[in-house]
Design a protein around this motif. Structure first.
Motif, PDB file in Angstrom:
ATOM      1  N   ASP A  30       0.832  -1.195   0.000  1.00  0.00           N
ATOM      2  CA  ASP A  30       0.000   0.000   0.000  1.00  0.00           C
ATOM      3  C   ASP A  30       0.874   1.256   0.000  1.00  0.00           C
ATOM      4  O   ASP A  30       0.584   2.226  -0.697  1.00  0.00           O
ATOM      5  CB  ASP A  30      -0.932  -0.010   1.214  1.00  0.00           C
ATOM      6  CG  ASP A  30      -1.927   1.142   1.197  1.00  0.00           C
ATOM      7  OD1 ASP A  30      -2.643   1.285   0.186  1.00  0.00           O
ATOM      8  OD2 ASP A  30      -1.983   1.883   2.190  1.00  0.00           O
ATOM      9  N   ARG A  34       1.092   4.350  -2.675  1.00  0.00           N
ATOM     10  CA  ARG A  34       1.069   5.762  -2.288  1.00  0.00           C
ATOM     11  C   ARG A  34       2.323   6.498  -2.782  1.00  0.00           C
ATOM     12  O   ARG A  34       2.247   7.650  -3.210  1.00  0.00           O
ATOM     13  CB  ARG A  34       0.929   5.901  -0.779  1.00  0.00           C
ATOM     14  CG  ARG A  34      -0.436   5.485  -0.278  1.00  0.00           C
ATOM     15  CD  ARG A  34      -0.510   5.511   1.257  1.00  0.00           C
ATOM     16  NE  ARG A  34      -1.778   5.015   1.716  1.00  0.00           N
ATOM     17  CZ  ARG A  34      -2.898   5.732   1.782  1.00  0.00           C
ATOM     18  NH1 ARG A  34      -2.886   6.984   1.408  1.00  0.00           N
ATOM     19  NH2 ARG A  34      -4.019   5.202   2.208  1.00  0.00           N
ATOM     20  N   TRP A  37       1.875   7.088  -6.406  1.00  0.00           N
ATOM     21  CA  TRP A  37       0.875   8.146  -6.595  1.00  0.00           C
ATOM     22  C   TRP A  37       1.540   9.508  -6.374  1.00  0.00           C
ATOM     23  O   TRP A  37       1.295  10.457  -7.115  1.00  0.00           O
ATOM     24  CB  TRP A  37      -0.300   7.944  -5.649  1.00  0.00           C
ATOM     25  CG  TRP A  37      -1.322   9.025  -5.719  1.00  0.00           C
ATOM     26  CD1 TRP A  37      -1.677   9.882  -4.724  1.00  0.00           C
ATOM     27  CD2 TRP A  37      -2.133   9.387  -6.840  1.00  0.00           C
ATOM     28  NE1 TRP A  37      -2.652  10.744  -5.156  1.00  0.00           N
ATOM     29  CE2 TRP A  37      -2.950  10.461  -6.463  1.00  0.00           C
ATOM     30  CE3 TRP A  37      -2.249   8.900  -8.137  1.00  0.00           C
ATOM     31  CZ2 TRP A  37      -3.854  11.056  -7.313  1.00  0.00           C
ATOM     32  CZ3 TRP A  37      -3.157   9.494  -8.995  1.00  0.00           C
ATOM     33  CH2 TRP A  37      -3.943  10.559  -8.577  1.00  0.00           C
ATOM     34  N   GLU A  86      -6.070  11.683  -1.850  1.00  0.00           N
ATOM     35  CA  GLU A  86      -5.782  10.257  -1.731  1.00  0.00           C
ATOM     36  C   GLU A  86      -5.823   9.580  -3.102  1.00  0.00           C
ATOM     37  O   GLU A  86      -6.507  10.055  -3.999  1.00  0.00           O
ATOM     38  CB  GLU A  86      -6.827   9.598  -0.814  1.00  0.00           C
ATOM     39  CG  GLU A  86      -6.673   9.960   0.635  1.00  0.00           C
ATOM     40  CD  GLU A  86      -5.394   9.409   1.237  1.00  0.00           C
ATOM     41  OE1 GLU A  86      -5.081   8.226   1.044  1.00  0.00           O
ATOM     42  OE2 GLU A  86      -4.682  10.195   1.890  1.00  0.00           O
ATOM     43  N   THR A  88      -7.555   7.639  -4.971  1.00  0.00           N
ATOM     44  CA  THR A  88      -8.842   6.983  -5.180  1.00  0.00           C
ATOM     45  C   THR A  88      -9.203   7.058  -6.655  1.00  0.00           C
ATOM     46  O   THR A  88      -8.724   7.949  -7.364  1.00  0.00           O
ATOM     47  CB  THR A  88      -9.948   7.692  -4.369  1.00  0.00           C
ATOM     48  OG1 THR A  88     -10.076   9.036  -4.840  1.00  0.00           O
ATOM     49  CG2 THR A  88      -9.637   7.695  -2.879  1.00  0.00           C
ATOM     50  N   VAL A 150      -0.009  -0.757  -8.194  1.00  0.00           N
ATOM     51  CA  VAL A 150      -1.399  -1.144  -7.927  1.00  0.00           C
ATOM     52  C   VAL A 150      -1.602  -2.618  -8.268  1.00  0.00           C
ATOM     53  O   VAL A 150      -2.263  -3.355  -7.521  1.00  0.00           O
ATOM     54  CB  VAL A 150      -2.388  -0.244  -8.713  1.00  0.00           C
ATOM     55  CG1 VAL A 150      -3.798  -0.815  -8.673  1.00  0.00           C
ATOM     56  CG2 VAL A 150      -2.384   1.169  -8.143  1.00  0.00           C
ATOM     57  N   TYR A 153      -0.051  -4.774  -5.544  1.00  0.00           N
ATOM     58  CA  TYR A 153      -0.908  -4.682  -4.355  1.00  0.00           C
ATOM     59  C   TYR A 153      -2.183  -5.484  -4.548  1.00  0.00           C
ATOM     60  O   TYR A 153      -2.561  -6.288  -3.691  1.00  0.00           O
ATOM     61  CB  TYR A 153      -1.221  -3.200  -4.073  1.00  0.00           C
ATOM     62  CG  TYR A 153      -2.259  -2.998  -3.000  1.00  0.00           C
ATOM     63  CD1 TYR A 153      -1.909  -3.022  -1.657  1.00  0.00           C
ATOM     64  CD2 TYR A 153      -3.592  -2.782  -3.330  1.00  0.00           C
ATOM     65  CE1 TYR A 153      -2.865  -2.823  -0.666  1.00  0.00           C
ATOM     66  CE2 TYR A 153      -4.553  -2.590  -2.346  1.00  0.00           C
ATOM     67  CZ  TYR A 153      -4.178  -2.611  -1.020  1.00  0.00           C
ATOM     68  OH  TYR A 153      -5.129  -2.435  -0.054  1.00  0.00           O
ATOM     69  N   ASN A 154      -2.858  -5.276  -5.670  1.00  0.00           N
ATOM     70  CA  ASN A 154      -4.120  -5.983  -5.928  1.00  0.00           C
ATOM     71  C   ASN A 154      -3.920  -7.490  -5.999  1.00  0.00           C
ATOM     72  O   ASN A 154      -4.768  -8.256  -5.549  1.00  0.00           O
ATOM     73  CB  ASN A 154      -4.778  -5.474  -7.205  1.00  0.00           C
ATOM     74  CG  ASN A 154      -5.433  -4.127  -7.011  1.00  0.00           C
ATOM     75  OD1 ASN A 154      -5.617  -3.659  -5.891  1.00  0.00           O
ATOM     76  ND2 ASN A 154      -5.779  -3.488  -8.105  1.00  0.00           N
ATOM     77  N   ARG A 174      -7.347  -1.662  -5.248  1.00  0.00           N
ATOM     78  CA  ARG A 174      -7.309  -0.276  -5.731  1.00  0.00           C
ATOM     79  C   ARG A 174      -7.437  -0.272  -7.243  1.00  0.00           C
ATOM     80  O   ARG A 174      -7.206  -1.284  -7.887  1.00  0.00           O
ATOM     81  CB  ARG A 174      -5.993   0.391  -5.342  1.00  0.00           C
ATOM     82  CG  ARG A 174      -5.829   0.586  -3.854  1.00  0.00           C
ATOM     83  CD  ARG A 174      -4.557   1.383  -3.610  1.00  0.00           C
ATOM     84  NE  ARG A 174      -4.358   1.709  -2.230  1.00  0.00           N
ATOM     85  CZ  ARG A 174      -4.772   2.837  -1.668  1.00  0.00           C
ATOM     86  NH1 ARG A 174      -5.426   3.721  -2.367  1.00  0.00           N
ATOM     87  NH2 ARG A 174      -4.534   3.073  -0.405  1.00  0.00           N
ATOM     88  N   GLU A 175      -7.781   0.892  -7.773  1.00  0.00           N
ATOM     89  CA  GLU A 175      -7.844   1.045  -9.222  1.00  0.00           C
ATOM     90  C   GLU A 175      -6.665   1.874  -9.684  1.00  0.00           C
ATOM     91  O   GLU A 175      -6.250   2.799  -9.008  1.00  0.00           O
ATOM     92  CB  GLU A 175      -9.141   1.743  -9.631  1.00  0.00           C
ATOM     93  CG  GLU A 175     -10.356   0.860  -9.503  1.00  0.00           C
ATOM     94  CD  GLU A 175     -11.598   1.525 -10.069  1.00  0.00           C
ATOM     95  OE1 GLU A 175     -11.491   2.228 -11.095  1.00  0.00           O
ATOM     96  OE2 GLU A 175     -12.656   1.342  -9.474  1.00  0.00           O
TER      97      GLU A 175
END
Length: 192
Positions: A30, A34, A37, A86, A88, A150, A153-154, A174-175
């Motif tokens: 995660d 981040r 991102w 965030e 999202t 992502v 993570y996914n 997450r997308e």
């Protein structure tokens, strides 16, 4: 009786260790999402910081349409206000739309500049074009790296038995970035 109690304690200890290890693994993944991102945000900010300087350079050399400069300034302002938040899906889409509008406005500069043959050969034009292309490449790389984080993570959150631990611990898939509708179509460039 005592033996079954020891077996139960051992099983619970193994399950507890599994959840602890899973939790730490999900947190690391995660955090990587981040971090990536933040890198996307960083490349967006680079574009926002660099665009006015590039426009000013070219504007000083060629007196071209004021509306193009206004459109870029407005697009930059909207993109600047949209940064942050965030990671999202709603935030990705909002920021992607704002950044795409800034990129489109910036690309109009190239179309306008190409109408001025003497400007095309100048160092300022070459620098502008190089910087705009470099920005777009950086954004593409940052988005790709984000999507890769992502995906890792996914994969951890959705695969068995990690999905059980993820569900209990509150980690959800997450997308990543996706192409906008119509991105598969050629863009027609028209010169006036």
């Amino acid at each position: 009786m005592k033996r079954s109690g020891l077996i139960l304690v051992a099983v619970l200890a193994v399950i507890g260790i599994y959840f602890l290890v899973s939790y730490n693994s999900f947190v690391k993944k995660d955090e990587k999402v981040r971090q990536q991102w933040s890198e996307v945000q960083n490349t967006y900010q680079r574009r926002l910081d660099l665009t006015p300087n590039l426009v000013s350079t070219v504007k000083g050399i060629a007196g071209f349409e004021q509306s193009t400069l206004v459109a870029i300034a407005e697009a930059r302002g909207r993109a600047q206000q949209g940064l942050g938040g965030e990671p999202t899906p709603e935030n990705y889409n909002r920021q992607s739309d704002l950044q795409d509008s800034l990129a489109a406005a910036s690309n109009r500069i190239i179309a306008v500049i190409e109408r001025y043959p003497t400007l095309k050969g100048t160092e300022a034009y070459r620098g502008l074009q190089t910087q705009l292309e470099g920005n777009e490449r950086r954004i593409k790389v940052a988005r790709n790296d984000f999507n890769a984080a992502v995906a890792v993570y996914n994969s951890a959150v959705r695969s068995f038995p990690g999905n059980i631990a993820a569900g209990v611990l509150g980690f959800k898939p997450r997308e990543g970035f996706q192409a906008v509708a119509g991105a598969d179509q050629n863009v027609a460039i028209k010169f006036r």
